[in-house]
Write a protein that holds these residues in place. Structure first.
Motif, PDB file in Angstrom:
ATOM      1  N   ALA A 104       5.850  -2.422  -9.466  1.00  0.00           N
ATOM      2  CA  ALA A 104       4.472  -1.872  -9.343  1.00  0.00           C
ATOM      3  C   ALA A 104       4.061  -1.682  -8.130  1.00  0.00           C
ATOM      4  O   ALA A 104       3.474  -0.733  -7.579  1.00  0.00           O
ATOM      5  N   GLU A 105       4.572  -2.855  -7.085  1.00  0.00           N
ATOM      6  CA  GLU A 105       4.441  -2.539  -5.738  1.00  0.00           C
ATOM      7  C   GLU A 105       5.698  -3.275  -5.023  1.00  0.00           C
ATOM      8  O   GLU A 105       6.421  -4.016  -5.666  1.00  0.00           O
ATOM      9  N   ALA A 106       5.602  -3.169  -3.547  1.00  0.00           N
ATOM     10  CA  ALA A 106       6.351  -4.033  -2.973  1.00  0.00           C
ATOM     11  C   ALA A 106       5.663  -4.310  -1.443  1.00  0.00           C
ATOM     12  O   ALA A 106       4.740  -3.726  -1.033  1.00  0.00           O
ATOM     13  N   PHE A 107       6.159  -5.218  -0.809  1.00  0.00           N
ATOM     14  CA  PHE A 107       5.890  -5.657   0.516  1.00  0.00           C
ATOM     15  C   PHE A 107       6.537  -6.428   1.432  1.00  0.00           C
ATOM     16  O   PHE A 107       7.705  -6.988   0.879  1.00  0.00           O
ATOM     17  N   VAL A 108       6.438  -6.543   2.617  1.00  0.00           N
ATOM     18  CA  VAL A 108       7.181  -7.460   3.399  1.00  0.00           C
ATOM     19  C   VAL A 108       6.420  -8.396   4.215  1.00  0.00           C
ATOM     20  O   VAL A 108       5.262  -8.205   4.178  1.00  0.00           O
ATOM     21  N   THR A 109       6.990  -9.568   4.619  1.00  0.00           N
ATOM     22  CA  THR A 109       6.292 -10.578   5.415  1.00  0.00           C
ATOM     23  C   THR A 109       7.011 -10.810   6.761  1.00  0.00           C
ATOM     24  O   THR A 109       8.185 -10.769   6.880  1.00  0.00           O
ATOM     25  N   SER A 110       6.414 -11.021   7.831  1.00  0.00           N
ATOM     26  CA  SER A 110       7.003 -11.663   9.062  1.00  0.00           C
ATOM     27  C   SER A 110       5.667 -12.295   9.854  1.00  0.00           C
ATOM     28  O   SER A 110       4.495 -11.959   9.816  1.00  0.00           O
ATOM     29  N   ALA A 111       6.008 -13.057  10.746  1.00  0.00           N
ATOM     30  CA  ALA A 111       4.937 -13.621  11.751  1.00  0.00           C
ATOM     31  C   ALA A 111       4.058 -12.591  12.532  1.00  0.00           C
ATOM     32  O   ALA A 111       3.032 -12.694  12.891  1.00  0.00           O
TER      33      ALA A 111
END
Ligand code: PMP
Length: 282
Positions: free
Chosen positions: A235-242
């Motif tokens: 349905a969706e995607a995302f990324v994480t970082s500081a």
């Protein structure tokens, strides 16, 4: 800009490091990047804990204790007048005659610099990222945050050459992570999926915070590997970082996710994360 090098705050043009520094010759060094909001440090304790782990894995001496490193961070922020941006801190094994064996008793080198930039209001967060897919050609200890960043640098260049924003890397058929971020999908039935912790990925400080906040918000989480096919069908995607907090991903290897705009889960997690970071920054 004022930088910190081995005990001194100096103008960047005056800063020097030995040509024999093993960080320079062998990428024998580790680093942390801490984000700054309202002049305060976000999740500093988490970054310090990971630095200590990286140092221990490489049998490298710590250049200073936690309190001293924290006061160096604060002084550098104050000297450079940074209210929003990043602090980069690098520790290398230090200078010694070139040899593959670790030298006995080299003094570690410690370097810090700051970057002022907007983190909360960014065009990429509003628009979402388009990612290409590449083989993960990095070494097998990605859990140690070393300064050997040539593979991700090549991957970002390939993404740019393709007119895209970033790359997701794949090993043995499964996504490891983004070039400088952890990767997530949201399944059609609403579960947040991200790869489980191992030597294959960096144990993101933002990942830990986002998963904690998602659990507190009663979201379902599955820590397991996923494929590009599953991601393209998500349905969706995302990324994480500081440095990027939570950024939506709207296209993977040419396939748009959903209607090709940032999804509701990624947008909500970004909001929750940013408000929590503003509250808890020290
Ligand atoms: N994976 C990689 C390869 C990274 O370089 C980064 C950025 N340091 C991350 C994940 C995200 O980690 P963090 O949330 O601690 O910034």
């Amino acid at each position: 800009r004022i930088v910190y090098v081995n005990g001194a705050f100096v103008a960047e043009a005056e800063a020097t490091i030995s040509v024999f520094d093993r960080g320079f010759l062998m990428a024998d060094g580790v680093y942390e990047v801490t984000s700054v909001l309202d002049g305060r440090l976000v999740d500093f304790a988490g970054h310090m804990a990971r630095l200590e782990r990286s140092l221990a894995e490489l049998e490298m001496a710590a250049p200073a204790g936690r309190e001293e490193l924290e006061s160096i961070h604060r002084e550098l922020l104050a000297r450079n007048g940074v209210t929003e941006g990043l602090v980069y801190m690098q520790v290398t094994r230090g200078a010694a005659d070139r040899d593959f064996l670790y030298p006995d008793g080299a003094a570690p080198s410690l370097v810090l610099f700051t970057q002022s930039k907007p983190l909360i209001d960014t065009p990429a967060a509003a628009r979402g990222l388009k990612v290409i897919v590449l083989d993960d050609i990095r070494w097998g200890r990605r859990d140690i945050k070393t300064v050997q960043l040539l593979a991700p640098s090549m991957a970002k260049m390939a993404a740019k050459a393709a007119g895209k924003d970033d790359a997701w890397m794949v090993e043995d058929g499964f996504v490891t992570e983004g070039t400088s971020n952890n990767a997530y999908i949201v399944t059609r039935d609403g579960a947040i999926v991200t790869r489980d912790l191992s030597h294959s990925i960096l144990h993101g400080i933002t990942r830990a915070a986002v998963l904690r906040l998602a659990r507190e918000a009663q979201m379902r989480i599955e820590e397991r590997p996923f494929t590009i096919a599953e991601a393209q069908d998500a349905a969706e995607a995302f990324v994480t970082s500081a440095s990027s907090f939570v950024q939506p991903v709207v296209e993977i290897d040419g396939t748009a996710l959903g209607d090709g705009t940032p999804g509701p889960v990624a947008r909500r997690l970004r909001e929750i994360y940013v408000s929590e970071a503003l509250k808890s920054a020290v």
